[in-house]
Design an enzyme around this catalytic site. Structure first.
Site, PDB file in Angstrom:
ATOM      1  N   GLN A  98       0.950  -1.248  -0.098  1.00  0.00           N
ATOM      2  CA  GLN A  98      -0.044  -0.073   0.104  1.00  0.00           C
ATOM      3  C   GLN A  98       0.960   1.266  -0.148  1.00  0.00           C
ATOM      4  O   GLN A  98       1.565   1.361   1.050  1.00  0.00           O
ATOM      5  CB  GLN A  98      -1.038   0.106   1.308  1.00  0.00           C
ATOM      6  CG  GLN A  98      -1.858   1.201   1.240  1.00  0.00           C
ATOM      7  CD  GLN A  98      -2.550   1.361   2.461  1.00  0.00           C
ATOM      8  OE1 GLN A  98      -1.928   1.698   3.580  1.00  0.00           O
ATOM      9  NE2 GLN A  98      -3.741   1.248   2.614  1.00  0.00           N
ATOM     10  N   TYR A 168      -6.104  11.026   3.632  1.00  0.00           N
ATOM     11  CA  TYR A 168      -4.823  11.282   3.325  1.00  0.00           C
ATOM     12  C   TYR A 168      -4.673  12.169   2.061  1.00  0.00           C
ATOM     13  O   TYR A 168      -5.596  12.723   1.594  1.00  0.00           O
ATOM     14  CB  TYR A 168      -4.148   9.695   3.042  1.00  0.00           C
ATOM     15  CG  TYR A 168      -3.840   8.861   4.093  1.00  0.00           C
ATOM     16  CD1 TYR A 168      -4.587   8.795   5.202  1.00  0.00           C
ATOM     17  CD2 TYR A 168      -2.631   8.229   4.257  1.00  0.00           C
ATOM     18  CE1 TYR A 168      -4.363   8.219   6.525  1.00  0.00           C
ATOM     19  CE2 TYR A 168      -2.257   7.550   5.348  1.00  0.00           C
ATOM     20  CZ  TYR A 168      -3.296   7.361   6.521  1.00  0.00           C
ATOM     21  OH  TYR A 168      -2.623   6.639   7.568  1.00  0.00           O
ATOM     22  N   ARG A 344      -9.138  -6.405  11.227  1.00  0.00           N
ATOM     23  CA  ARG A 344      -9.446  -6.734  12.586  1.00  0.00           C
ATOM     24  C   ARG A 344      -9.481  -8.200  13.024  1.00  0.00           C
ATOM     25  O   ARG A 344      -8.862  -8.531  13.877  1.00  0.00           O
ATOM     26  CB  ARG A 344     -10.604  -5.873  13.309  1.00  0.00           C
ATOM     27  CG  ARG A 344     -10.078  -4.226  13.395  1.00  0.00           C
ATOM     28  CD  ARG A 344     -11.357  -3.667  14.032  1.00  0.00           C
ATOM     29  NE  ARG A 344     -12.474  -3.800  12.846  1.00  0.00           N
ATOM     30  CZ  ARG A 344     -13.580  -3.079  12.939  1.00  0.00           C
ATOM     31  NH1 ARG A 344     -14.066  -2.622  14.059  1.00  0.00           N
ATOM     32  NH2 ARG A 344     -14.590  -3.500  12.008  1.00  0.00           N
TER      33      ARG A 344
END
Length: 399
Positions: A98, A168, A344
């Site tokens: 990423q 971002y 998660r």
């Protein structure tokens, strides 16, 4: 039983199944370089059965990090990254890097490099005013993404995920709430989308058809005045027409303004307050409830928004958010999503996919407490999972 566990094409590569380990910042690069700890983190997830694991987050420049401990793409990082990809490949999985620039989410005080934002604004992270890049500065950012992609290929990665989400830098340019520019990079949606489109094309040109190229795209920012689903749909349509991407991973929320829209579940306000430095801790006590909002957890919690994209687009889509069991994966496939991404649940049980393959009725042990979120400042982990090696198929963590 299901095609989730059959091989699937993603652009020029084939994954052994349709499950991707989503990018979840690992907090395991204290010197901004790969460590054995980071290698083991991804090797373990790969051994646990995913088709591909995503290394998060590989900043394209020193100022693109959320803090100075974060990995950034440079020649010195290649040897460590190659060790990581070799370990992942040794377990039969693919590896994705990423890449992105944190922009207004970057901590200028920690990085000792000015943070960037579409327009000048105050940063509560560094307590400084962020810099608005001019045309030359924007061109540098685009070139940095292409360079990072080339380094990722040299490091043995199979895929690139470009970060277009969570406010971002690219996401902040897309957001009318944050982008008040009056030049060709702001104003109209096509201007605000220019950076995303040019970065996608630059990355594709850098790696050709040798690597898969995906992007994580915000469907909405989750704040009044921010990017909306209809606007994001148009951006996605443009990205599809441009042809630089092999798939889109759909996300939502803002690390800067509304992070819980991405996570759902318990809001770990008390846990965050404990780990923040002094001034930030007191500020968080004042605004923490407004910053970390309550979004009750449910399976596939981003599906309703993502359906709009599935109806309008023909390109492959990756469904993220609340994917923890085979039933939900099958729902995603039935609705036309080519891949699913898990975060998660794999922090809690890196071998969850192996367990599901062994027993289709398996349910994740993740309780969606989100206490893992504040651990990014120390070492990202599930707080209920023993810090040891791979759990066996028979072991299920209990509270």
């Amino acid at each position: 039983m299901t095609d989730i566990f059959t091989p699937a094409r993603l652009g020029p590569i084939t994954l052994r199944n349709r499950v991707i380990k989503a990018a979840t910042f690992e907090g395991r690069t204290p010197d901004a370089l790969v460590t054995d700890d980071l290698v083991e983190f991804h090797r373990e997830v790969a051994a646990g059965g995913v088709g591909m694991t995503t290394v998060a987050y590989c900043a394209v420049a020193p100022g693109g990090r959320t803090d100075h401990h974060q990995l950034w793409m440079r020649p010195e990082a290649v040897a460590g990254l190659r060790k990581l990809t070799d370990a992942v490949h040794g377990e039969g999985a693919a590896a994705s890097a990423q890449i992105g620039h944190a922009g207004p989410v970057a901590n200028a005080a920690s990085n000792r490099v000015p943070a960037l934002a579409p327009t000048r604004m105050f940063s509560p992270l560094s307590m400084k005013v962020m810099r608005s890049p001019d045309e030359a500065g924007i061109r540098e950012v685009i070139a940095a993404h292409a360079n990072a992609a080339r380094l990722a290929e040299e490091s043995g990665f199979d895929a690139i995920e470009i970060h277009f989400g969570h406010n971002y830098l690219v996401s902040s340019f897309l957001s009318p709430l944050l982008n008040h520019r009056r030049d060709r990079w702001g104003g109209s949606l096509d201007n605000r989308a220019r950076m995303a489109r040019e970065i996608a094309r630059a990355v594709r040109e850098a790696v050709g058809d040798r690597l898969a190229v995906t992007a994580k795209l915000n469907m909405e920012d989750g704040r009044r005045g921010g990017l909306t689903v209809p606007e994001s749909l148009q951006v996605a349509a443009w990205l599809e027409v441009d042809g630089a991407l092999d798939a889109l991973e759909l996300t939502a929320g803002s690390s800067l303004l509304n992070p819980m829209l991405l996570f759902h579940g318990d809001a770990p306000r008390r846990e965050f307050a404990k780990v923040l430095p002094g001034p930030a801790r007191w500020g968080f006590r004042l605004v923490g409830r407004a910053f970390l909002k309550e979004y009750p957890y449910q399976e596939a919690f981003l599906l309703e928004r993502a359906r709009h994209f599935r109806r309008e687009l023909s390109m492959p889509l990756i469904l993220l958010g609340g994917i923890t069991n085979l039933d939900t994966m099958n729902i995603a496939r039935a609705e036309g999503f080519e891949f699913v991404a898990m975060g998660r649940a794999l922090l809690r049980e890196p071998n969850l996919l192996r367990r599901i393959q062994s027993d289709a009725s398996t349910r994740s042990a993740c309780v969606h407490c989100n206490a893992c979120m504040p651990t990014i400042y120390t070492r990202t982990r599930c707080v209920f999972r023993p810090d040891r090696t791979m759990l066996t198929l028979e072991e299920t963590p209990q509270l």
